[in-house]
Design a protein around this motif. Structure first.
Motif, PDB file in Angstrom:
ATOM      1  N   PRO B 144       0.818  -1.224   0.000  1.00 55.08           N
ATOM      2  CA  PRO B 144       0.000   0.000   0.000  1.00 55.08           C
ATOM      3  C   PRO B 144       0.849   1.271   0.000  1.00 55.08           C
ATOM      4  N   VAL B 145       1.996   1.231   0.682  1.00 55.63           N
ATOM      5  CA  VAL B 145       2.873   2.407   0.663  1.00 55.63           C
ATOM      6  C   VAL B 145       3.394   2.648  -0.747  1.00 55.63           C
ATOM      7  N   LEU B 146       3.772   1.553  -1.416  1.00 52.49           N
ATOM      8  CA  LEU B 146       4.277   1.683  -2.783  1.00 52.49           C
ATOM      9  C   LEU B 146       3.181   2.181  -3.729  1.00 52.49           C
ATOM     10  N   TYR B 147       1.921   1.881  -3.378  1.00 53.77           N
ATOM     11  CA  TYR B 147       0.792   2.378  -4.177  1.00 53.77           C
ATOM     12  C   TYR B 147       0.788   3.911  -4.168  1.00 53.77           C
ATOM     13  N   ILE B 148       1.069   4.495  -3.001  1.00 50.28           N
ATOM     14  CA  ILE B 148       1.107   5.963  -2.923  1.00 50.28           C
ATOM     15  C   ILE B 148       2.191   6.501  -3.850  1.00 50.28           C
TER      16      ILE B 148
END
Ligand SMILES: Nc1ncnc2c1ncn2[C@@H]1O[C@H](COP(=O)(O)OP(=O)(O)OP(=O)(O)O)[C@@H](O)[C@H]1O
Ligand SMILES: [Mg+2]
Lengths: 246, 245
Positions: B144-148
């Protein structure tokens, strides 16, 4: 004391062995011999329950290790040191950390105590100078010795060696044999040595278990082995002696 | 039949992982390392993927929608919505299946065939807790962090491509992006990445943990891990779209 009772193991259709029963008394060194592929390594992995048998049981100090739950099994496994056939050093960390590994997780020792114990173990196998080496820089013989240092760092009651001398030159092999004897005598460890090196058997073993024809075909003391008239066993020994004498 | 037994083994591994996830002290150190390897180390490739996805989207949309009747802000709306809902998550995950999945499967596979996993177990470690749990947790947290990162770079790339190619002025792009911005799209992206992170790390751990047959076997498990990860990511993407949209 380790009692092995009527053990049987197969992988799918392949029967490895059946009717394997023998006993390892405290302080003894038992050699498990047999041809390549006869299931020596598989037998070792049954003793500390890395593999489960189809039938039979392994009783360690009165407890059936295969009947325990996983938590108790793991506690019991800590009584064992194991030297794997390929040493099985962790390649992501260096030599010192490999030996320190069990201490870091299973004891509450301070950094100072850990250092002392690790160096003591490394000294035992004559490798203090390799402490800061990466495991990829070690030779095969050194890897075995580091594996040995790691196996004894928690002061185990039992130690299991899988082919400790295979792939080594005769001199290094003799050094390893001496180490095995040293462990057994000075540290009073009960040892199980898997090997197909008869020279090593003669050097270290008190008793011998011979796996052949998918079963334990012979079990007895070293002296009995020399006098035994069992044909398969004699053939195995003769073949090895032929190799030794060249 | 074989895939059924595989599914059984996979579920069993996950069950063991879940049960041993309470042994935090065993895997604490590994978890921090994995968070870095899965998250931080993937940032460059995700930035690259994001920028290119966004800019290509803008150029293509501008080309396809070339008409006097369609306001330029529409392009900003289409690009930003596609990125947030679908592209930032799926394209990143397919890239990460190659990067993270292959690394995890190779690491565990090598440890298996060189008996390092047996060594852990025979010392009294819970090898699942030690190896599988931190990797799967790192996937769940870091994807999810990489999604940002992917979304921000995708939008930035789209905006820049519109500006430099002279097709969409930044003001129009931003107006469109703002007009069609629904927070739900971002939530949906997060949910997807959470699921994809779980799929990729758990499938790769499974393939590596049960590898056999020397170096060749490790190669096979790694290939299988990435291929299966991609297939399951696409499948999960479809299922999530059907359920949540
Ligand atoms: N996990 C496994 N799955 C299937 N078969 C196995 C497995 N492990 C071992 N075997 C088979 O069991 C038999 C015994 O293997 P094992 O490794 O114990 O032999 P060994 O006596 O140790 O041989 P070596 O002296 O070459 O090390 C072999 O035929 C091997 O192919
Ligand atoms: Mg063997």
């Amino acid at each position: 004391m380790i009692e092995i009772k009527n053990l049987k193991k197969s992988f799918g259709d392949l029967l490895v062995w059946e009717d394997v029963s023998f006993q390892i008394d405290d302080g003894e060194t038992v050699a498990i011999i047999g041809r390549s592929g006869c299931g020596k390594s598989v037998l070792l992995k049954h003793i500390n329950a890395l593999l489960n048998p189809d039938e039979g049981e392994v009783i360690i100090d009165g407890n059936n290790i295969h009947a325990m739950d996983y938590v108790d099994q793991r506690r019991l496994r800590q009584k064992f040191g194991v030297l794997f056939q390929g040493s099985a050093l962790f390649d992501s960390i260096n030599t010192f950390e490999n030996v320190a590994f069990p201490l870091r997780y299973f004891t509450k020792q301070s950094e100072e105590e850990i250092r002392k114990n690790v160096m003591q173990s490394l000294e035992y196998v004559n490798l203090e100078e390799a402490a800061d080496k990466e495991t990829s820089e070690l030779s095969g013989g050194m890897r075995k010795r580091v594996g040995l240092a790691r196996a004894i760092v928690l002061r185990p009651h039992y130690i299991m060696y899988d082919e400790p001398t295979s792939g080594l030159d005769p001199q290094t092999a003799d050094e390893i044999n001496e180490l095995i004897n040293g462990m057994a005598n000075t540290l009073d460890i009960t040892s199980i040595v898997v090997t197909h090196d008869m020279h090593s058997v003669l050097e270290v073993a008190d008793k011998v278990a011979f796996l052949n024809n998918q079963t334990l075909s012979w079990f007895g003391t070293l002296e009995e082995m020399k006098r035994s008239d069992q044909q398969d066993l004699q053939d195995f020994i003769t073949a090895s002696e032929y190799q030794i004498k060249g | 039949m074989r895939s059924l037994t595989e599914l059984g083994k996979y579920s069993n591994l996950l069950y063991q992982a879940l049960r041993s996830s309470t042994e935090f002290s065993t895997y604490r150190k590994n978890l921090f390392q994995e968070l870095v390897k899965v998250g931080y180390d993937s940032v460059p490739i995700i930035i690259l993927t994001g920028i290119f996805t966004g800019s290509v989207m803008t150029l293509q949309s501008a080309y396809q929608l070339e008409s006097a009747f369609i306001p330029l802000s529409t392009i900003g709306a289409i690009v930003s919505e596609s990125i947030l809902i679908e592209l930032a998550a799926v394209i990143s995950s397919l890239v990460l299946a190659g990067k993270v999945g292959a690394r995890v499967a190779t690491e565990l596979g090598t440890m298996r065939v060189t008996e390092q996993i047996d060594a852990l177990e025979s010392m009294g470690f819970n090898s699942v807790s030690f190896l599988v749990v931190p990797r799967v947790l790192a996937g769940i947290f870091m994807f999810p962090v990489l999604y940002i990162v992917a979304s921000v770079c995708g939008l930035g790339g789209g905006l820049a491509a519109g500006f430099f190619s002279g097709t969409v002025p930044p003001a129009d792009f931003l107006q469109g992006a703002r007009m069609y911005f629904y927070p739900w799209n971002v939530v949906f992206g997060f949910v997807k990445m959470f699921v994809f992170g779980f799929i990729i790390t758990s499938v790769s751990c499974y393939k590596g943990y049960y590898a056999s047959g020397g170096a060749e076997g490790v190669g096979k498990s790694t290939t299988n891990a990435t291929v299966l990860s991609c297939i399951f990511v696409l499948l999960a993407d479809f299922i999530l779209a059907a359920l949540l949209l």
